[in-house]
Structure formats: structure tokens, C-alpha cells
Enzyme design. Structure first.
Site, PDB file in Angstrom:
ATOM      1  N   LYS A  57      20.706   5.585  62.776  1.00 50.21           N
ATOM      2  CA  LYS A  57      19.528   5.213  62.880  1.00 50.21           C
ATOM      3  C   LYS A  57      19.241   3.839  63.549  1.00 50.21           C
ATOM      4  CE  LYS A  57      18.297   8.346  62.940  1.00 50.21           C
ATOM      5  NZ  LYS A  57      18.592   9.805  62.560  1.00 50.21           N
ATOM      6  N   CYS A  64      14.391  18.757  79.231  1.00 58.34           N
ATOM      7  CA  CYS A  64      12.683  18.444  79.528  1.00 58.34           C
ATOM      8  C   CYS A  64      11.972  19.348  78.986  1.00 58.34           C
ATOM      9  CB  CYS A  64      12.712  18.784  80.950  1.00 58.34           C
ATOM     10  SG  CYS A  64      14.095  18.145  82.062  1.00 58.34           S
ATOM     11  N   HIS A 100      42.301  -2.083  56.732  1.00 58.22           N
ATOM     12  CA  HIS A 100      43.335  -1.439  57.663  1.00 58.22           C
ATOM     13  C   HIS A 100      42.780  -1.880  59.127  1.00 58.22           C
ATOM     14  CE1 HIS A 100      45.095   0.659  54.508  1.00 58.22           C
ATOM     15  NE2 HIS A 100      44.027   1.201  53.999  1.00 58.22           N
ATOM     16  N   GLU A 151      24.651   7.954  58.624  1.00 56.81           N
ATOM     17  CA  GLU A 151      23.437   8.297  59.052  1.00 56.81           C
ATOM     18  C   GLU A 151      22.522   7.034  59.257  1.00 56.81           C
ATOM     19  OE1 GLU A 151      21.971  10.517  60.500  1.00 56.81           O
ATOM     20  OE2 GLU A 151      19.969  10.414  60.309  1.00 56.81           O
ATOM     21  N   GLU A 178      20.296   3.994  67.348  1.00 60.79           N
ATOM     22  CA  GLU A 178      19.759   4.299  68.099  1.00 60.79           C
ATOM     23  C   GLU A 178      18.123   3.755  68.479  1.00 60.79           C
ATOM     24  OE1 GLU A 178      18.811   8.628  67.611  1.00 60.79           O
ATOM     25  OE2 GLU A 178      18.821   8.344  65.403  1.00 60.79           O
ATOM     26  N   ASN A 203      13.774  23.468  83.026  1.00 58.65           N
ATOM     27  CA  ASN A 203      14.543  22.703  81.736  1.00 58.65           C
ATOM     28  C   ASN A 203      15.948  23.423  81.752  1.00 58.65           C
ATOM     29  OD1 ASN A 203      15.360  21.396  79.619  1.00 58.65           O
ATOM     30  ND2 ASN A 203      14.506  23.058  78.174  1.00 58.65           N
ATOM     31  N   GLY A 204      17.088  22.626  81.928  1.00 60.89           N
ATOM     32  CA  GLY A 204      18.228  23.064  81.779  1.00 60.89           C
ATOM     33  C   GLY A 204      19.176  22.801  82.816  1.00 60.89           C
ATOM     34  N   LYS A 238      14.871  14.429  72.574  1.00 58.56           N
ATOM     35  CA  LYS A 238      15.093  15.091  71.136  1.00 58.56           C
ATOM     36  C   LYS A 238      15.822  16.464  70.996  1.00 58.56           C
ATOM     37  CE  LYS A 238      13.482  15.716  67.010  1.00 58.56           C
ATOM     38  NZ  LYS A 238      14.027  14.937  66.032  1.00 58.56           N
ATOM     39  N   ARG A 297      10.742  15.420  74.332  1.00 58.34           N
ATOM     40  CA  ARG A 297      11.824  16.195  74.976  1.00 58.34           C
ATOM     41  C   ARG A 297      12.667  15.475  76.082  1.00 58.34           C
ATOM     42  NH1 ARG A 297      12.110  21.522  73.372  1.00 58.34           N
ATOM     43  NH2 ARG A 297      13.556  21.866  75.146  1.00 58.34           N
ATOM     44  N   TRP A 343      13.787  14.746  81.507  1.00 60.34           N
ATOM     45  CA  TRP A 343      14.799  13.857  80.840  1.00 60.34           C
ATOM     46  C   TRP A 343      15.799  14.166  81.890  1.00 60.34           C
ATOM     47  CZ3 TRP A 343      19.950  14.109  78.900  1.00 60.34           C
ATOM     48  CH2 TRP A 343      20.245  13.241  78.146  1.00 60.34           C
TER      49      TRP A 343
END
Ligand code: F6R
Length: 605
Positions: A482, A2, A501, A478, A485, A100-101, A600, A27, A74
Site C-alpha cells: 500500500k 483498458c 541476516h 500488505e 504503490e 482491451n487485451g 486495477k 482500469r 492503459w
């Protein structure tokens, strides 16, 4: 995960807090709230939703008072509801906190508090902090001491800030394993989870250490250790970032702005302090085993790094996803192990816990990060800053290309040190490396329109394949991250040679298969793979050199790229994927700056 912020000074606190909250939204953005102290009372307004929506509903901006704290969330414990939104208060309503945490022992603490007749309103882990402080007040402690005692009871991670009607001019704050910074101003002081929330108000920042607690008023601040109460000094750092740097500069989204600023950020990344690069190279060279660890995009940069270290410096390294490091390699590391951790934020919990574990086993820890004063910089024996500037878009773009460039630079220094490749090769690679910002600028001009058109086709797809060989495997990884997400379209990536395979059985008419095919030694094999896919009806897209006529003929859709040394190609061949993800997200009606379910900085394990 957060964002938290606090202000104490002469101005009305709420407008300052609101502007800071907007900058912290990357965040997390499930819910938000503000608490101010006014006329001897704590006033709280909070709700589920984004800051702007809540402000429109609850008029956060007009909350009275010159001292306040705010939070954007978040969700980790408890759904994103109004009840679970921060700030949380104690039973008496005299204390409000933002956090936050993750408080790992919150269930035990909650039970203890319920037994002591506290009544808790939310399902969060955070609320216990307000009630614990209240409990120590009930037992006769003064506010500061009660806060310190409460902190001593917490297990887990926190950046926490508190206001109370008992000390109306003060903010109390503390951190453990989550970032927290004081912004020191003239006639005010602030505290926040990161620089972005503070730069509009001040450039003077104090980075708190784990186990620090701070007491802020409008005229000053004090820092003390949570465990002993000893007062400590922390240096004031002047952070030279402008407010504009953190804003969109005319682009519709931060992501697009950040994609287009890569020529500049890459130039900044080339301006590394060379003595630190040398130190990193020396320490890497001493390791018997060298690991490159990171999460998400930073892990993808580690994959590129492993090819660079092996081919340029002849140093084998193992790229490892941070959360798998302890299970896979924990038992086998020791004093002769070197770990190079790559983390944009420098605060990713999976990375930090792997490093903590490795530190206890006397491994050498090195870091590449974008964040001055982050925990990674403190736990590393040596580190380099990638100098990409703040990245607001949740999806990493410019920080990836910088990480790869920094890794290439380190690989080159290592090559010199180890003397395993000829001087002319070193010089040639160096001149390609110095040209990367320019090459990326060319790529941006060349690919923007073709990629925008391709996005319309990709937005209709149910699955996308992205394949590469050699270092292009990292570009494919990468690209996949992108596109997944941001567009929420499932993507499949593996080194191109693996198709036969198993995965090729997924291919049927029209499935887009994108090949990352710079002009390297795998060109012939890539042609074979493209034919293989075409034979099964795939829609083949090739990202390759502008002059490669044969590939152009073969592909259903071709993205022309400028010339680059193949080993440096992830810095440039990633650009079309960043843009593809961006335009596909727009085509599907998603917000590219704020992909669902993501944040983030992932500061919880
Ligand atoms: C993806 C993304 C994430 C981060 C990951 C690690 O676009 O941004 O996958 O790369 O959470 O973050 P850092 O680099 O801060 O350790």
C-alpha cells in the site's frame, strides 16, 4: 487493462458513454476516446489524458448519434499518445473498434495487412482488428461475418467492440480471455468491460463466455460462437448494485470511502453461502499438496491464509505468487494437487494462466473472487464470492480484509472437518471471527488521527521498513504494498527475524521502522527486534494492542489497536497501513485513487 463500453438505443450515445467511461477509468487512464455513428458516417474523437480533460478539449459529450463505443486506455503496446488512443479505424473510416487485451500475433497480422495496402496509423496491437475486418469486407463478406473471420485470426486476449457506418444501428462485440458483459435495457443495449459501467443504466446483465461474439441493436441482442457461428443463449443475471454503491458517498476519494466501508463489507463477507465454503473445505482436505495463489494484494492474503490453514486447520499450504507458479511448481503438480486461487477481479492474467496450466494437468481448482461471472468463477471447480462490492480505488483495501476473512472462515470449516483442534478452540475462534467487522470499526476510529499525524513524518522519509512475525508478516507485506504503490516511497519488508541476516545494515539515524506487533507468542522477540533497531538510531513505530504499556514505552510512536485474535489480526492491523498510505499519498500530492503506472485489473501477462 483498458475499459471499453458501447451503447445502442434511442438516446444520444455520447453522454451515456462518457458517464460509463468515468466509472471505467480505474482500469486505465492514459488516453480515451469515443466513436459514434451519425448520418452514415463514423465520427471519432480521442486524445491522450484523462476522460474529463479530453471531454473539455474535444467536447466528446456533444458527439452526435445514438450508437457508439468508447475506451479508456492503459498502454501496453505503443505510448499513451493521441495516435495510439482508441477507437481505431480502418482505412476507409467506416469501421471503428475499441479493444482491451493483447493481440499476440499483431506483428504478423500488421505485416500481412501492410502487404495488402492497408495503412495503419498507430503503434498499437489493437488497430489490426479494424483493418482485418475491412480486409474481409473487401473480400465480399458481410459485416458480421467479416468480424467473425477477423476474430478467428487473432491470437491472445481481447474484449472488443465495433461500430460501422455499414450497419449504423449495430454494435458487434466479442471476448476471449478478457471480461465483457452485455447490459440489457428497455429500448437500448450496452456492452462493457465490467458491471460498474452499466449499473447506472440497467441491472440486467449477460456475462459473455470466452469465444462468444454478440450483435447488439437497441431492441435486442444475439450471441454466437466465434468459431462455429452457432447461436447460443446465456442467462440474464440481475445484479443488485446501486449506482451509489459505486460512487464516493461524500468521501474525497474512493480509497478513503472503501477503507471506511470495511465494517460493512466484512459483514457481507461473513454472509457466505456455507455450502460452498464446506465444498471448498472438503476439496482442500483431499489434496496431497495445496497451493494458494494470487498476485499483489491477493498474494498477501494468500500468505495470511497459509498461516490460518496451518494453525487453525493443521493443513500445510504453499502461498505462491501467481507468475512464479508454473516456473517453480509446474513440473511437480498433478491430479492430487489442489489450487486455491485468490483474485479480486477474477481476471488477473498471471492467475488465469497458472490455472489454465494446472487444469491441463488435472489439478483441482478452487477460487475466491469478488467478481460475479469472472473467468475465475468459470474455471474453478468450486468458488466463493467474497462479497466486498465494487472496488474503484486502484489500490486494494476492502477486498484484502475480506479475502483474509473468507480464508479464515474456510480454515475454520476445515478445522471442523479434520477434527484436529478442540471444539472449544473452534468456538472461541469463531466468536472472534464473527466480531471482526466490529473490531475493524473500532480500529478505524482509534487509528485515523494518529495515522494522519504519522503520515507527515513518513512522507519525508526516503525508505520505510515494515516488519512482522508469524501471520503479521502478511500484514507487513500488505502494508508495504500500500505505502509503496501510493506514496512511491520504497519500503522494505521481511519476517522480523531476518534483520540480522543482512537488511539491518540499511538502518541509520531516523529511518522509520514500523513493527506489526499484536499480542501473540512473538511479543518478546518483537521487543528484541525493536531494541535492535532503536540501538541503530531507527525511528520505531509500533502497531500493537492498546493495553500493552511496555511496547508503548519502548516505541517512538505507538498506534493503539483494539483486541483481536492474533491469527485474525491481518484484517484489523492492516487498517493503519491503508490509512498511512492514503495520507502519505496526499501529503506528497499524489492521487490516492490513481497511482501512477498502475491499473486495477491486470489482464495481460
Ligand atoms: C494492489 C493491487 C494489486 C492487485 C493485483 C491482483 O493494491 O490492487 O496488487 O491485488 O493486481 O489483482 P486481483 O486480486 O484482481 O487478482
Amino acid at each position: 487493462m483498458c475499459g471499453i463500453v458501447g451503447y445502442t438505443g434511442a438516446e444520444s450515445a455520447a453522454p451515456v458513454l462518457l458517464r460509463a467511461l468515468k466509472r471505467l477509468e480505474y482500469r486505465g487512464y492514459d488516453s480515451a476516446g469515443v466513436a459514434t455513428v451519425y448520418a452514415g458516417e463514423v465520427v471519432v474523437r480521442k486524445d491522450a489524458g484523462r476522460v474529463d480533460e479530453i471531454n473539455a478539449r474535444l467536447k466528446l459529450e456533444s458527439m452526435p448519434g445514438t450508437v457508439g463505443i468508447a475506451h479508456t486506455r492503459w498502454a501496453t503496446h505503443g505510448a499513451p499518445t493521441a495516435q495510439n488512443a482508441h477507437p481505431h479505424t480502418d482505412c476507409s473510416g467506416r469501421i471503428a473498434i475499441v479493444h482491451n487485451g493483447v493481440i499476440e500475433n499483431y506483428l504478423a497480422l500488421k505485416k500481412e495487412l501492410l502487404d495488402l495496402d492497408h495503412s495503419l496509423a498507430s503503434r498499437t496491437d489493437s488497430e489490426v482488428v479494424a483493418h482485418l475486418v475491412e480486409e474481409y469486407l473487401r473480400r465480399g463478406e458481410q459485416l458480421e461475418q467479416a468480424f467473425r473471420k477477423a476474430l478467428q485470426r487473432l491470437e491472445g486476449s481481447y474484449a472488443v467492440a465495433l461500430v460501422s457506418s455499414l450497419s449504423p444501428e449495430k454494435i458487434l462485440a466479442a471476448r476471449r480471455e478478457a471480461p465483457l458483459i452485455i447490459g440489457a435495457g428497455k429500448g437500448f443495449n450496452m456492452v462493457a468491460s465490467d458491471i460498474t459501467a452499466l449499473i447506472e443504466m440497467t441491472k440486467e446483465m449477460v456475462f459473455l463466455h470466452d469465444g462468444d461474439m454478440a450483435v447488439l441493436t437497441g431492441s435486442g441482442y444475439r450471441i454466437l460462437r466465434i468459431d462455429t457461428g452457432e447461436v447460443v443463449e446465456r442467462p440474464v443475471k440481475v445484479v443488485e448494485l446501486t449506482v451509489e454503491m459505486a460512487e464516493k458517498q461524500g468521501y474525497p476519494h474512493f480509497m478513503l470511502k472503501e477503507i471506511f466501508e470495511q465494517p460493512e463489507t466484512l459483514r457481507n463477507s461473513l454472509r457466505l453461502q456455507i455450502e460452498y465454503v464446506d465444498l471448498l473445505a472438503e476439496l482442500l482436505d483431499r489434496g496431497r499438496t495445496v497451493f494458494l495463489i494470487g498476485a499483489g494484494t491477493s498474494y498477501n492474503a494468500c500468505v495470511a491464509g497459509s498461516y490460518l490453514f496451518s494453525q487453525i486447520a493443521r493443513l500445510p499450504t504453499l502461498p505462491v505468487i501467481a507468475s512464479e507458479f508454473i516456473p517453480n511448481y509446474g513440473a511437480s503438480i498433478g491430479v492430487d494437487t489442489v489450487i486455491l486461487a485468490v483474485s479480486q477481479s477474477g481476471e488477473t492474467a498471471d492467475v488465469l494462466s497458472a490455472l489454465e496450466y494446472a487444469r491441463m494437468r488435472a489439478c483441482t481448482i478452487l477460487g475466491i473472487t469478488n467478481t460475479v461471472g469472472s473467468t475465475l468463477t468459470r474455471v474453478s471447480r468450486a468458488y466463493v464470492l467474497q462479497n466486498s462490492g465494487p472496488e474503484i480505488g486502484v489500490a486494494a483495501t476492502k477486498t484484502f480484509t475480506s479475502q483474509v476473512l473468507v480464508l479464515a472462515k474456510i480454515a475454520l470449516r476445515l478445522a471442523r472437518l479434520r477434527g484436529k483442534i478442540a471444539q472449544y478452540e473452534i468456538d472461541e475462534f469463531n466468536s472472534w471471527l464473527e466480531r471482526v467487522p466490529q473490531t475493524v470499526a473500532e480500529a478505524l476510529t482509534m487509528v485515523n488521527e494518529p495515522v494522519r499525524r504519522l503520515a507527515e513524518r513518513i512522507a519525508e522519509s526516503r525508505v520505510v521498513f515494515i516488519l512482522g512475525r508469524g501471520v503479521s508478516y502478511s500484514t507487513a507485506l500488505e502494508g508495504r504494498l500500500k505505502i509503496m504503490e501510493l506514496s512511491y516511497i520504497p519500503c522494505i519488508t521481511y519476517p522480523a527475524g531476518e534483520s540480522k541476516h543482512g537488511p539491518i545494515s540499511v538502518i541509520e539515524g531516523g529511518v522509520p521502522v514500523i513493527f506489526v506487533a499484536p499480542p501473540d507468542e512473538y511479543r518478546k522477540q518483537n521487543i528484541g527486534s525493536i531494541m535492535e533497531m532503536k540501538a541503530r538510531g531507527a525511528y520505531t513505530v509500533v502497531v500493537g494492542d492498546a493495553s500493552d504499556q511496555e511496547l508503548k514505552q519502548l516505541a517512538d510512536y505507538y498506534i493503539e489497536m483494539p483486541k483481536i485474535h492474533p491469527l485474525l489480526s491481518p484484517t484489523t492491523y492492516t487498517i493503519p497501513f491503508q490509512l498511512l498510505a492514503y495520507y502519505t499519498a496526499l501529503a506528497k500530492g499524489h492521487d490516492p485513487d490513481k497511482p501512477r503506472n498502475l491499473a486495477k485489473s491486470i489482464t495481460v501477462p
